[in-house]
Design a protein around this motif. Structure first.
Motif, PDB file in Angstrom:
ATOM      1  N   VAL A   8       0.839  -1.200   0.000  1.00  0.00           N
ATOM      2  CA  VAL A   8       0.000   0.000   0.000  1.00  0.00           C
ATOM      3  C   VAL A   8       0.872   1.246   0.000  1.00  0.00           C
ATOM      4  N   GLU A   9       1.935   1.237   0.791  1.00  0.00           N
ATOM      5  CA  GLU A   9       2.827   2.391   0.856  1.00  0.00           C
ATOM      6  C   GLU A   9       3.478   2.669  -0.493  1.00  0.00           C
ATOM      7  N   GLU A  10       3.909   1.607  -1.169  1.00  0.00           N
ATOM      8  CA  GLU A  10       4.521   1.776  -2.484  1.00  0.00           C
ATOM      9  C   GLU A  10       3.504   2.302  -3.495  1.00  0.00           C
ATOM     10  N   THR A  11       2.276   1.825  -3.385  1.00  0.00           N
ATOM     11  CA  THR A  11       1.210   2.294  -4.276  1.00  0.00           C
ATOM     12  C   THR A  11       0.951   3.778  -4.055  1.00  0.00           C
ATOM     13  N   ILE A  12       0.869   4.202  -2.802  1.00  0.00           N
ATOM     14  CA  ILE A  12       0.622   5.607  -2.487  1.00  0.00           C
ATOM     15  C   ILE A  12       1.774   6.473  -2.987  1.00  0.00           C
ATOM     16  N   ASN A  13       3.013   6.009  -2.804  1.00  0.00           N
ATOM     17  CA  ASN A  13       4.172   6.759  -3.312  1.00  0.00           C
ATOM     18  C   ASN A  13       4.134   6.856  -4.830  1.00  0.00           C
ATOM     19  N   LEU A  14       3.752   5.785  -5.502  1.00  0.00           N
ATOM     20  CA  LEU A  14       3.632   5.787  -6.956  1.00  0.00           C
ATOM     21  C   LEU A  14       2.582   6.796  -7.414  1.00  0.00           C
ATOM     22  N   ARG A  18       3.333  10.042  -9.751  1.00  0.00           N
ATOM     23  CA  ARG A  18       2.690  10.192 -11.057  1.00  0.00           C
ATOM     24  C   ARG A  18       1.733  11.373 -11.100  1.00  0.00           C
ATOM     25  N   GLY A  19       1.045  11.623  -9.976  1.00  0.00           N
ATOM     26  CA  GLY A  19       0.086  12.720  -9.943  1.00  0.00           C
ATOM     27  C   GLY A  19      -1.331  12.302 -10.273  1.00  0.00           C
ATOM     28  N   PHE A  20      -1.557  11.011 -10.554  1.00  0.00           N
ATOM     29  CA  PHE A  20      -2.897  10.514 -10.820  1.00  0.00           C
ATOM     30  C   PHE A  20      -3.003   9.070 -10.346  1.00  0.00           C
ATOM     31  N   ALA A  21      -4.239   8.594 -10.222  1.00  0.00           N
ATOM     32  CA  ALA A  21      -4.482   7.236  -9.737  1.00  0.00           C
ATOM     33  C   ALA A  21      -5.653   6.618 -10.479  1.00  0.00           C
ATOM     34  N   LEU A  28      -7.101   2.716  -2.366  1.00  0.00           N
ATOM     35  CA  LEU A  28      -6.038   2.525  -1.365  1.00  0.00           C
ATOM     36  C   LEU A  28      -5.608   3.862  -0.774  1.00  0.00           C
ATOM     37  N   TYR A  29      -5.474   4.867  -1.626  1.00  0.00           N
ATOM     38  CA  TYR A  29      -5.046   6.206  -1.200  1.00  0.00           C
ATOM     39  C   TYR A  29      -6.038   6.813  -0.213  1.00  0.00           C
ATOM     40  N   LEU A  30      -7.341   6.618  -0.472  1.00  0.00           N
ATOM     41  CA  LEU A  30      -8.385   7.195   0.373  1.00  0.00           C
ATOM     42  C   LEU A  30      -8.825   6.269   1.498  1.00  0.00           C
ATOM     43  N   SER A  31      -8.367   5.015   1.479  1.00  0.00           N
ATOM     44  CA  SER A  31      -8.808   3.981   2.423  1.00  0.00           C
ATOM     45  C   SER A  31     -10.324   3.773   2.346  1.00  0.00           C
ATOM     46  N   CYS A  55     -11.732   3.024 -18.170  1.00  0.00           N
ATOM     47  CA  CYS A  55     -11.028   3.177 -16.898  1.00  0.00           C
ATOM     48  C   CYS A  55     -11.207   4.592 -16.363  1.00  0.00           C
ATOM     49  N   MET A  56     -11.374   4.691 -15.047  1.00  0.00           N
ATOM     50  CA  MET A  56     -11.557   5.979 -14.385  1.00  0.00           C
ATOM     51  C   MET A  56     -10.250   6.353 -13.682  1.00  0.00           C
ATOM     52  N   TYR A  57      -9.826   7.598 -13.870  1.00  0.00           N
ATOM     53  CA  TYR A  57      -8.609   8.101 -13.243  1.00  0.00           C
ATOM     54  C   TYR A  57      -8.919   9.355 -12.442  1.00  0.00           C
ATOM     55  N   PHE A  58      -8.105   9.584 -11.402  1.00  0.00           N
ATOM     56  CA  PHE A  58      -8.300  10.713 -10.496  1.00  0.00           C
ATOM     57  C   PHE A  58      -6.980  11.436 -10.302  1.00  0.00           C
ATOM     58  N   LYS A  59      -7.004  12.767 -10.262  1.00  0.00           N
ATOM     59  CA  LYS A  59      -5.822  13.548  -9.918  1.00  0.00           C
ATOM     60  C   LYS A  59      -5.604  13.462  -8.408  1.00  0.00           C
ATOM     61  N   VAL A  60      -4.345  13.435  -7.994  1.00  0.00           N
ATOM     62  CA  VAL A  60      -4.010  13.365  -6.572  1.00  0.00           C
ATOM     63  C   VAL A  60      -4.555  14.589  -5.841  1.00  0.00           C
ATOM     64  N   GLU A  61      -4.450  15.770  -6.453  1.00  0.00           N
ATOM     65  CA  GLU A  61      -4.935  16.986  -5.785  1.00  0.00           C
ATOM     66  C   GLU A  61      -6.449  16.917  -5.559  1.00  0.00           C
ATOM     67  N   ASP A  62      -7.199  16.273  -6.469  1.00  0.00           N
ATOM     68  CA  ASP A  62      -8.641  16.110  -6.275  1.00  0.00           C
ATOM     69  C   ASP A  62      -8.934  15.131  -5.136  1.00  0.00           C
ATOM     70  N   LEU A  63      -8.106  14.080  -5.019  1.00  0.00           N
ATOM     71  CA  LEU A  63      -8.258  13.130  -3.916  1.00  0.00           C
ATOM     72  C   LEU A  63      -7.943  13.813  -2.582  1.00  0.00           C
TER      73      LEU A  63
END
Length: 90
Positions: A8-14, A18-21, A28-31, A55-63
């Motif tokens: 999970v930590e590696e996923t969050i760092n990735l 990248r700036g998107f998920a 995982l980022y939002l639990s 596929c749906m993608y989200f910007k990190v800043e929006d999360l």
């Protein structure tokens, strides 16, 4: 690279790098559950992108904005706002 093969930590760092998920990474980022993240994206509670219509993608800043939304004030701040309101009413 499959999400199941990394922590999970590696996923969050990735995601942060990248700036998107994608949906799984955002969950995982939002639990939150994957289904709930999909619903939030579908109902436009969190802005999302569907470049190929699948596929749906989200910007990190929006999360991050979603996480920081609906701030709860401390009792001290509530009393301060109430005092200002009462003095301005007169």
């Amino acid at each position: 690279m499959s999400v199941q093969n990394i922590s999970v930590e590696e996923t969050i760092n990735l995601v942060k790098t990248r700036g998107f998920a994608n949906t799984v990474e955002a969950s995982l980022y939002l639990s939150l559950s994957i289904h709930y993240v999909r619903r939030l994206g579908r109902e436009k509670e969190i802005p999302s992108f569907k470049p190929n219509g699948k596929c749906m993608y989200f910007k990190v800043e929006d999360l991050d904005n979603f996480i920081m939304n609906n701030k709860r004030l401390s009792n001290e701040k509530i009393m301060e706002k109430a005092t200002k309101y009462l003095f301005n009413k007169r």
